[in-house]
Write a protein that holds these residues in place. Sequence first.
Motif, mmCIF file in Angstrom:
data_model
loop_
_atom_site.group_PDB
_atom_site.id
_atom_site.type_symbol
_atom_site.label_atom_id
_atom_site.label_comp_id
_atom_site.label_asym_id
_atom_site.label_seq_id
_atom_site.Cartn_x
_atom_site.Cartn_y
_atom_site.Cartn_z
ATOM 1 N N LYS A 134 4.141 15.080 -8.633
ATOM 2 C CA LYS A 134 5.474 15.550 -9.013
ATOM 3 C C LYS A 134 6.571 15.173 -8.027
ATOM 4 C CE LYS A 134 3.964 17.458 -12.752
ATOM 5 N NZ LYS A 134 4.273 16.814 -14.058
ATOM 6 N N ARG A 135 6.284 14.279 -7.114
ATOM 7 C CA ARG A 135 7.330 13.874 -6.173
ATOM 8 C C ARG A 135 7.034 12.500 -5.592
ATOM 9 N NH1 ARG A 135 3.936 16.947 -2.819
ATOM 10 N NH2 ARG A 135 3.749 16.175 -0.677
ATOM 11 N N THR A 136 8.111 11.867 -5.120
ATOM 12 C CA THR A 136 8.023 10.583 -4.425
ATOM 13 C C THR A 136 8.665 10.748 -3.061
ATOM 14 O OG1 THR A 136 8.134 9.311 -6.485
ATOM 15 C CG2 THR A 136 8.731 8.158 -4.455
ATOM 16 N N GLU A 137 8.013 10.240 -2.023
ATOM 17 C CA GLU A 137 8.544 10.333 -0.663
ATOM 18 C C GLU A 137 8.781 8.937 -0.105
ATOM 19 O OE1 GLU A 137 6.102 12.677 1.887
ATOM 20 O OE2 GLU A 137 6.384 14.531 0.724
ATOM 21 N N LEU A 138 9.956 8.734 0.465
ATOM 22 C CA LEU A 138 10.283 7.509 1.200
ATOM 23 C C LEU A 138 10.437 7.912 2.654
ATOM 24 C CD1 LEU A 138 13.092 6.100 -1.144
ATOM 25 C CD2 LEU A 138 10.614 5.848 -1.381
ATOM 26 N N GLY A 139 9.668 7.302 3.532
ATOM 27 C CA GLY A 139 9.718 7.746 4.921
ATOM 28 C C GLY A 139 9.493 6.633 5.913
ATOM 29 N N GLN A 140 9.893 6.906 7.145
ATOM 30 C CA GLN A 140 9.611 5.986 8.236
ATOM 31 C C GLN A 140 9.504 6.765 9.535
ATOM 32 O OE1 GLN A 140 12.695 3.038 8.518
ATOM 33 N NE2 GLN A 140 14.355 4.519 8.436
ATOM 34 N N GLU A 141 8.808 6.167 10.481
ATOM 35 C CA GLU A 141 8.582 6.808 11.783
ATOM 36 C C GLU A 141 8.538 5.727 12.851
ATOM 37 O OE1 GLU A 141 5.127 9.511 14.015
ATOM 38 O OE2 GLU A 141 5.172 9.325 11.836
ATOM 39 N N GLU A 253 18.488 4.038 -7.132
ATOM 40 C CA GLU A 253 18.869 4.731 -5.896
ATOM 41 C C GLU A 253 17.784 4.593 -4.837
ATOM 42 O OE1 GLU A 253 19.911 9.254 -4.233
ATOM 43 O OE2 GLU A 253 19.206 8.947 -6.299
ATOM 44 N N GLN A 254 16.535 4.743 -5.246
ATOM 45 C CA GLN A 254 15.430 4.630 -4.300
ATOM 46 C C GLN A 254 15.295 3.205 -3.773
ATOM 47 O OE1 GLN A 254 12.318 6.124 -6.807
ATOM 48 N NE2 GLN A 254 12.836 8.280 -6.427
ATOM 49 N N ARG A 255 15.536 2.220 -4.616
ATOM 50 C CA ARG A 255 15.424 0.822 -4.178
ATOM 51 C C ARG A 255 16.517 0.451 -3.178
ATOM 52 N NH1 ARG A 255 11.644 -1.927 -6.799
ATOM 53 N NH2 ARG A 255 10.895 -1.115 -8.801
ATOM 54 N N GLU A 256 17.623 1.186 -3.207
ATOM 55 C CA GLU A 256 18.704 0.937 -2.264
ATOM 56 C C GLU A 256 18.457 1.619 -0.925
ATOM 57 O OE1 GLU A 256 21.400 -1.086 -2.475
ATOM 58 O OE2 GLU A 256 20.317 -1.812 -4.244
ATOM 59 N N ASN A 257 17.424 2.431 -0.841
ATOM 60 C CA ASN A 257 17.087 3.095 0.403
ATOM 61 C C ASN A 257 16.598 2.069 1.427
ATOM 62 O OD1 ASN A 257 15.056 4.612 2.286
ATOM 63 N ND2 ASN A 257 16.259 6.235 1.338
ATOM 64 N N ARG A 262 13.262 -2.403 3.527
ATOM 65 C CA ARG A 262 12.458 -2.910 4.643
ATOM 66 C C ARG A 262 11.068 -3.306 4.174
ATOM 67 N NH1 ARG A 262 12.715 -1.799 10.440
ATOM 68 N NH2 ARG A 262 14.488 -0.428 10.072
ATOM 69 N N ILE A 263 10.474 -2.456 3.354
ATOM 70 C CA ILE A 263 9.125 -2.722 2.865
ATOM 71 C C ILE A 263 9.093 -3.962 1.989
ATOM 72 C CG2 ILE A 263 7.340 -1.853 1.288
ATOM 73 C CD1 ILE A 263 7.998 0.961 2.331
ATOM 74 N N GLU A 264 10.059 -4.101 1.101
ATOM 75 C CA GLU A 264 10.044 -5.201 0.146
ATOM 76 C C GLU A 264 10.406 -6.543 0.774
ATOM 77 O OE1 GLU A 264 12.498 -3.862 -3.121
ATOM 78 O OE2 GLU A 264 10.735 -3.062 -4.163
ATOM 79 N N GLU A 265 11.081 -6.521 1.904
ATOM 80 C CA GLU A 265 11.509 -7.772 2.553
ATOM 81 C C GLU A 265 10.434 -8.379 3.415
ATOM 82 O OE1 GLU A 265 14.986 -6.736 4.700
ATOM 83 O OE2 GLU A 265 16.290 -6.662 2.939
#
Length: 267
Positions: A134-141, A253-257, A262-265
Amino acid sequence: MILNDFLQIKLGVEFEDKYNALAVKEILTNREKYPLIAPTVADMVQDEEDIGNGWDFESCFFDCDDEEYCANYDETMELYRAFVTAFAADVKDRPFAVKYASFGLDYLEQPNTHNVLDPHFHYLGMAYVSVFPKRTELGQEFCYPAVPGKVALGTVSNAQSNRTFASDNEEALKKVAKGFRELCESGNLFSNRFDNAGLSEHPVKLDCGETGYPCDCYEIRIGKNLLRFFSTERGFDALSVLRFPILADLTEEQRENDVVKRIEEIC
């Protein structure tokens, strides 16, 4: 040290205890596939001259005081392949559900595949897209080494950021499960290229000021088991059946994050 505990420390994967014996059996009945780890595993179990009825597959632990000396990188990856093979054989012909899947980048300290061992000491960070029912998370560390260029000597701090979006990912997770079953049946779970040359192709200056060497990392959770796969190859590769469902339904909106960009490039 029990084998699945060792793999959790070294690779961040999780297996139920029952897969210890199944992995040992996989190694000892297919020694030609595991030439490096098979002799060590054979020493763990008694042969029929000692117990009279074959191998004791329950005796599956490393007899060592320090996990650093239980197995090197190549031996560890052979052991992990045996666990995944045993797991795949156990689940591929019965229903299972994927309740979590993730795709992203792991930033290694050096362009060396060995750095996937002991993430706490060799990772400079990560960027990821994770899907739950029920959710999608975009994250980095990112890690800030106490000594520049030496994350293994400790870190001053970690900087972490993530965004969570409410979304229905049930269909995406079903597609990931279907893709995983296909990989189990085809034997292609480890067919993606993962090597030092690939790690060297895309060095990245990270927000922490260090240079990281990214590789693709996949995670899927089935029951209590968490599997991870690494790759320096991306395209219409074997693991794409796990990647496409995760990325396909991202909103504009998520793809513009920055995380997704970074991941797709890279890789």
